[in-house]
Design a protein around this motif. Structure first.
Motif, PDB file in Angstrom:
ATOM      1  N   THR A 160      -6.992  -0.244  -4.031  1.00 23.73           N
ATOM      2  CA  THR A 160      -5.965   0.733  -4.390  1.00 23.73           C
ATOM      3  C   THR A 160      -5.152   0.279  -5.590  1.00 23.73           C
ATOM      4  O   THR A 160      -4.928   1.051  -6.536  1.00 23.73           O
ATOM      5  CB  THR A 160      -5.026   0.971  -3.187  1.00 23.73           C
ATOM      6  N   LEU A 216       1.355   4.170  -2.933  1.00 28.63           N
ATOM      7  CA  LEU A 216       0.964   5.554  -2.670  1.00 28.63           C
ATOM      8  C   LEU A 216       2.123   6.535  -2.850  1.00 28.63           C
ATOM      9  O   LEU A 216       1.937   7.630  -3.381  1.00 28.63           O
ATOM     10  CB  LEU A 216       0.400   5.671  -1.248  1.00 28.63           C
ATOM     11  N   LEU A 272       0.830  -1.200   0.000  1.00 29.36           N
ATOM     12  CA  LEU A 272       0.000   0.000   0.000  1.00 29.36           C
ATOM     13  C   LEU A 272       0.871   1.260   0.000  1.00 29.36           C
ATOM     14  O   LEU A 272       0.660   2.178  -0.803  1.00 29.36           O
ATOM     15  CB  LEU A 272      -0.914  -0.013   1.228  1.00 29.36           C
TER      16      LEU A 272
END
Length: 504
Positions: free
Chosen positions: A238, A168, A164
């Motif tokens: 995501t 990002l 994650l």
């Protein structure tokens, strides 16, 4: 229509075949042996660490001691090492996004495949001896299994947290705040008991014991599974969103002509000056290169300020390590992949004789100029007496000479094209085995040299010797750069084939 299991088997097989067919698979036997030895050494350290922690847990009668220490030590180490060994699923799904396959199922498959990584299960070398020792020390079978399964679940959850964060920060460097806050909270909780002036320190031991007892409860495993499940769900959304967004993005036409810096002062340096312009404009225009440069420079600034103006690393060897690392980090993150961005247009560079040699000169001069950034930042600490001028200058010269001499050797062997703009789905984001060997050698060999010299002579003699070695290799850069160029030309067609095969 393929079932989920059939899709998983097919993509798993494709991933293994892609690894074997990659140009990076053809590494030297030395690199492969070094990787095996490195893995074996890590396993030995884990076995020793698990044994020692198990003994400590028995002495304290706290079988779940390791679960309390995990967020403070092991999860942070695990998170940092994953930048070397693990890709995000969004980097791997690009070839499948336009095929008649369920896209979300493809992302899910790669997510679950990441859980089966051998690196994840290497942590059993820590947990198995620990579990065996606490079981022999009187812990029940249920408690021992709870500790083992909870620990491995936390490692798997940490792998999803890494995925994650890695995704990002490819979008914005501000996302580095997330891991800093998460791991900072855990580390801060470890430092609180050391602050004897605070009343809370009197009760921290009781709190620690209560947490260790709670961690041994079977409900701890359910909590860990819930964390893993939540991170998998967040990652699924995501990874899918960002991969699809990058693949389907539209290029916006420029609204009008923009002023572009010409860097005319570099024209005085001839063809090397033109390639210096190319280096600077590549950083300004290509977001993948720009993000890497910004991240490296930011890390240099942060590390230099922490080392120079705090008391965190006041041990002599730690000061030596971090002082060298402040100078070395930029070259280690960029030069380890030297010539890989140029793989996008390597054919043009080969149209004129010695074009690439002038490019190597330009890269060398650019990276030498970067060394003045940490030098300027650390200068007040030199004046204050925390560092000696000789120590700082010796590590700067060692970086411009010895370190760059080692890293520029990768220009001969790198043959994978590094995408200039694709930051999420781009290929070649991981080091090859040979790159890893060069990185580790570059990082630790100067410290070995200074340690040996200090043992044989004294600290000042060690710094003078390193400065002489660095200065000699710095002044000799025309000779060793030409040697690198000549060896590159001998491998020209082999490298060209690799660059062509790995272009996006």
């Amino acid at each position: 229509m393929l079932s989920r299991f059939q899709l998983f088997r097919m993509l798993r097989r494709h991933t293994l075949l892609a690894f074997r067919r990659s140009p990076a698979y053809e590494q030297s036997m030395t690199a492969k042996v070094m990787m095996v030895l490195g893995t074996g050494l890590a396993v030995v350290y884990m076995l020793f660490g698990g044994t020692m922690m198990g003994t400590m847990a028995n002495d304290m009668s706290l079988p779940a001691f390791i679960l309390i220490m995990m967020p403070l030590i092991f999860l942070l180490i695990d998170f940092l090492f994953r930048f070397v060994v693990q890709k995000t699923p969004a980097m791997l799904v690009k070839p499948y996004m336009l095929l008649p396959l369920p896209r979300r199922s493809v992302v899910e498959t790669f997510l679950f495949t990441s859980l089966l990584s051998g690196y994840n299960w290497m942590w059993l070398a820590l947990f198995l001896p620990y579990t065996f020792i606490i079981y022999c020390g009187g812990a029940s079978l249920v408690t021992s299994l709870t500790v083992l399964l909870s620990g491995m679940t936390l490692i798997l959850a940490n792998s999803q947290f890494y995925l994650l964060v890695r995704t990002l920060i490819a979008r914005s460097l501000l996302w580095w705040i997330l891991p800093v806050v998460v791991y900072g909270l855990f580390i801060g909780s470890l430092l609180i008991p050391a602050m004897a002036d605070l009343p809370i320190s009197d009760t921290m031991d009781d709190v620690f014991d209560s947490l260790a007892e709670a961690a041994a409860h079977p409900l701890m495993l359910l909590l860990c599974l819930a964390i893993l499940g939540g991170l998998l769900w967040i990652n699924r959304a995501t990874q899918y969103r960002f991969a699809l967004e990058e693949i389907s993005r539209e290029q916006k036409a420029p609204a009008g002509l923009k002023n572009v810096s010409q860097f005319k002062f570099l024209e005085n340096f001839g063809l090397s000056g033109e390639y210096l312009k190319l280096e600077l404009k590549s950083i300004m225009r290509n977001k993948a290169i720009r993000a890497s440069v910004i991240a490296s420079l930011t890390l240099i600034v942060v590390l230099t300020l922490i080392i120079a103006y705090t008391n965190i690393y006041d041990g002599r060897m730690m000061l030596n390590f971090w002082c060298f690392y402040c100078f070395a980090i930029y070259g280690m993150t960029t030069l380890i992949k030297v010539m890989m961005p140029e793989g996008n247009y390597i054919d043009l560079l080969l149209t004129h004789d010695e074009n690439i040699l002038k490019l190597l000169y330009a890269k060398y001069y650019f990276h030498v100029a970067i060394l003045f950034v940490p030098l300027v930042l650390i200068m007040p600490a030199i004046i204050a007496g925390k560092f000696s001028l000789l120590m700082v200058v010796s590590y700067m010269l060692l970086s411009s000479g010895f370190l760059y001499f080692l890293l520029f050797q990768m220009a001969v062997y790198n043959k994978q094209t590094l995408p200039l703009d694709a930051k999420i789905t781009g290929k070649t984001n991981l080091e090859t085995g040979f790159q890893l060997v060069i990185s580790l050698t570059s990082m630790f060999s100067p410290l070995v040299i200074v340690s040996v010299l200090v043992l044989l002579f004294d600290e000042q003699t060690a710094y003078i010797t390193m400065a002489v070695i660095g200065a000699a290799l710095t002044l000799a850069h025309p000779w060793w750069l030409r040697n690198i160029y000549n060896r590159m030309m001998k491998r020209k067609y082999r490298n060209l084939e690799g660059f062509h095969a790995t272009r996006g």
